[in-house]
Design a protein around this motif. Sequence first.
Motif, PDB file in Angstrom:
ATOM      1  N   LEU A   7      15.765  -1.692  36.841  1.00 54.15           N
ATOM      2  CA  LEU A   7      15.060  -0.959  35.791  1.00 54.15           C
ATOM      3  C   LEU A   7      15.154  -1.698  34.463  1.00 54.15           C
ATOM      4  O   LEU A   7      15.935  -2.624  34.302  1.00 54.15           O
ATOM      5  CB  LEU A   7      15.652   0.449  35.652  1.00 54.15           C
ATOM      6  N   LYS A   8      14.386  -1.260  33.491  1.00 57.65           N
ATOM      7  CA  LYS A   8      14.436  -1.853  32.165  1.00 57.65           C
ATOM      8  C   LYS A   8      15.762  -1.500  31.498  1.00 57.65           C
ATOM      9  O   LYS A   8      16.290  -0.409  31.661  1.00 57.65           O
ATOM     10  CB  LYS A   8      13.274  -1.363  31.325  1.00 57.65           C
ATOM     11  N   LEU A   9      16.290  -2.455  30.735  1.00 50.82           N
ATOM     12  CA  LEU A   9      17.604  -2.276  30.122  1.00 50.82           C
ATOM     13  C   LEU A   9      17.620  -1.148  29.094  1.00 50.82           C
ATOM     14  O   LEU A   9      18.607  -0.428  28.981  1.00 50.82           O
ATOM     15  CB  LEU A   9      18.060  -3.568  29.468  1.00 50.82           C
ATOM     16  N   LYS A  10      16.538  -0.991  28.346  1.00 48.93           N
ATOM     17  CA  LYS A  10      16.544   0.030  27.299  1.00 48.93           C
ATOM     18  C   LYS A  10      16.547   1.441  27.861  1.00 48.93           C
ATOM     19  O   LYS A  10      16.786   2.390  27.129  1.00 48.93           O
ATOM     20  CB  LYS A  10      15.375  -0.173  26.348  1.00 48.93           C
ATOM     21  N   SER A  11      16.320   1.590  29.154  1.00 47.97           N
ATOM     22  CA  SER A  11      16.341   2.927  29.733  1.00 47.97           C
ATOM     23  C   SER A  11      17.721   3.337  30.240  1.00 47.97           C
ATOM     24  O   SER A  11      18.038   4.520  30.248  1.00 47.97           O
ATOM     25  CB  SER A  11      15.326   3.038  30.871  1.00 47.97           C
ATOM     26  N   TRP A  12      18.563   2.381  30.647  1.00 39.92           N
ATOM     27  CA  TRP A  12      19.846   2.803  31.216  1.00 39.92           C
ATOM     28  C   TRP A  12      21.084   2.230  30.533  1.00 39.92           C
ATOM     29  O   TRP A  12      22.185   2.724  30.758  1.00 39.92           O
ATOM     30  CB  TRP A  12      19.895   2.536  32.704  1.00 39.92           C
ATOM     31  N   LEU A  13      20.960   1.250  29.653  1.00 37.86           N
ATOM     32  CA  LEU A  13      22.161   0.779  28.947  1.00 37.86           C
ATOM     33  C   LEU A  13      22.672   1.769  27.898  1.00 37.86           C
ATOM     34  O   LEU A  13      23.890   1.871  27.722  1.00 37.86           O
ATOM     35  CB  LEU A  13      21.921  -0.593  28.336  1.00 37.86           C
ATOM     36  N   PRO A  14      21.816   2.518  27.204  1.00 40.09           N
ATOM     37  CA  PRO A  14      22.385   3.568  26.341  1.00 40.09           C
ATOM     38  C   PRO A  14      23.170   4.622  27.124  1.00 40.09           C
ATOM     39  O   PRO A  14      24.170   5.150  26.640  1.00 40.09           O
ATOM     40  CB  PRO A  14      21.153   4.179  25.668  1.00 40.09           C
ATOM     41  N   GLN A  15      22.750   4.904  28.342  1.00 35.72           N
ATOM     42  CA  GLN A  15      23.496   5.847  29.178  1.00 35.72           C
ATOM     43  C   GLN A  15      24.845   5.256  29.578  1.00 35.72           C
ATOM     44  O   GLN A  15      25.857   5.961  29.596  1.00 35.72           O
ATOM     45  CB  GLN A  15      22.691   6.196  30.415  1.00 35.72           C
ATOM     46  N   LEU A  16      24.885   3.962  29.873  1.00 37.42           N
ATOM     47  CA  LEU A  16      26.159   3.300  30.176  1.00 37.42           C
ATOM     48  C   LEU A  16      27.084   3.356  28.968  1.00 37.42           C
ATOM     49  O   LEU A  16      28.286   3.599  29.108  1.00 37.42           O
ATOM     50  CB  LEU A  16      25.915   1.853  30.599  1.00 37.42           C
ATOM     51  N   ARG A  17      26.522   3.170  27.781  1.00 39.41           N
ATOM     52  CA  ARG A  17      27.319   3.254  26.549  1.00 39.41           C
ATOM     53  C   ARG A  17      27.922   4.639  26.390  1.00 39.41           C
ATOM     54  O   ARG A  17      29.107   4.786  26.074  1.00 39.41           O
ATOM     55  CB  ARG A  17      26.438   2.920  25.353  1.00 39.41           C
ATOM     56  N   ARG A  18      27.117   5.675  26.627  1.00 44.41           N
ATOM     57  CA  ARG A  18      27.626   7.048  26.524  1.00 44.41           C
ATOM     58  C   ARG A  18      28.712   7.321  27.543  1.00 44.41           C
ATOM     59  O   ARG A  18      29.693   8.012  27.258  1.00 44.41           O
ATOM     60  CB  ARG A  18      26.486   8.042  26.692  1.00 44.41           C
ATOM     61  N   LYS A  19      28.568   6.767  28.741  1.00 46.23           N
ATOM     62  CA  LYS A  19      29.590   6.980  29.770  1.00 46.23           C
ATOM     63  C   LYS A  19      30.894   6.298  29.401  1.00 46.23           C
ATOM     64  O   LYS A  19      31.974   6.850  29.613  1.00 46.23           O
ATOM     65  CB  LYS A  19      29.087   6.480  31.114  1.00 46.23           C
ATOM     66  N   LEU A  20      30.813   5.102  28.824  1.00 49.44           N
ATOM     67  CA  LEU A  20      32.034   4.410  28.405  1.00 49.44           C
ATOM     68  C   LEU A  20      32.714   5.144  27.257  1.00 49.44           C
ATOM     69  O   LEU A  20      33.944   5.238  27.217  1.00 49.44           O
ATOM     70  CB  LEU A  20      31.719   2.969  28.006  1.00 49.44           C
ATOM     71  N   ILE A  21      31.935   5.685  26.331  1.00 47.33           N
ATOM     72  CA  ILE A  21      32.525   6.440  25.227  1.00 47.33           C
ATOM     73  C   ILE A  21      33.172   7.719  25.737  1.00 47.33           C
ATOM     74  O   ILE A  21      34.274   8.091  25.321  1.00 47.33           O
ATOM     75  CB  ILE A  21      31.462   6.729  24.153  1.00 47.33           C
ATOM     76  N   GLY A  22      32.515   8.395  26.663  1.00 46.36           N
ATOM     77  CA  GLY A  22      33.103   9.599  27.241  1.00 46.36           C
ATOM     78  C   GLY A  22      34.364   9.299  28.031  1.00 46.36           C
ATOM     79  O   GLY A  22      35.332  10.065  27.999  1.00 46.36           O
ATOM     80  N   PHE A  23      34.369   8.171  28.723  1.00 48.03           N
ATOM     81  CA  PHE A  23      35.565   7.762  29.461  1.00 48.03           C
ATOM     82  C   PHE A  23      36.709   7.499  28.499  1.00 48.03           C
ATOM     83  O   PHE A  23      37.847   7.889  28.742  1.00 48.03           O
ATOM     84  CB  PHE A  23      35.238   6.507  30.270  1.00 48.03           C
ATOM     85  N   ARG A  54      18.853 -10.255  39.126  1.00 47.41           N
ATOM     86  CA  ARG A  54      17.523  -9.672  38.983  1.00 47.41           C
ATOM     87  C   ARG A  54      16.414 -10.623  39.389  1.00 47.41           C
ATOM     88  O   ARG A  54      15.341 -10.191  39.733  1.00 47.41           O
ATOM     89  CB  ARG A  54      17.309  -9.231  37.544  1.00 47.41           C
ATOM     90  N   SER A  55      16.627 -11.895  39.333  1.00 50.33           N
ATOM     91  CA  SER A  55      15.579 -12.850  39.689  1.00 50.33           C
ATOM     92  C   SER A  55      16.214 -13.986  40.490  1.00 50.33           C
ATOM     93  O   SER A  55      17.397 -13.968  40.784  1.00 50.33           O
ATOM     94  CB  SER A  55      14.914 -13.389  38.425  1.00 50.33           C
ATOM     95  N   GLY A  56      15.422 -14.977  40.810  1.00 48.29           N
ATOM     96  CA  GLY A  56      15.929 -16.098  41.588  1.00 48.29           C
ATOM     97  C   GLY A  56      16.816 -17.036  40.790  1.00 48.29           C
ATOM     98  O   GLY A  56      17.514 -17.861  41.348  1.00 48.29           O
ATOM     99  N   ARG A  57      16.803 -16.892  39.474  1.00 47.89           N
ATOM    100  CA  ARG A  57      17.659 -17.726  38.627  1.00 47.89           C
ATOM    101  C   ARG A  57      18.503 -16.818  37.741  1.00 47.89           C
ATOM    102  O   ARG A  57      18.268 -15.618  37.653  1.00 47.89           O
ATOM    103  CB  ARG A  57      16.815 -18.671  37.784  1.00 47.89           C
TER     104      ARG A  57
END
Length: 89
Positions: A7-23, A54-57
């Motif tokens: 998926l696109k980074l701007k859709s799920w990296l803010p959620q990862l940030r929130r999870k790390l802060i909650g942790f 994500r890609s061949g390189r």
Amino acid sequence: MKARYSLKLKSWLPQLRRKLIGFRNYFGLPDNSRSLSTIYDYVLHSLYKWLNRRSGRRSYNWSNFKKMIGYFNIESIKVSKRNIFVDWY
């Protein structure tokens, strides 16, 4: 991360940030800071691994990955000292 790496980074990296802060907020005791930094390092290394699949390189080198982490404000887990006041009256 494995399920979302395409998926696109701007859709799920803010959620990862929130999870790390909650942790950090839940497990962030002063004596637990070494374990929290180990988990944070594990999350960063696995994120780096899955983003480079994500890609061949390679998509990121380590310096560009750190810039991307800074752009999304995913900062290291820092444990602050907690003050607990007990009123015995």
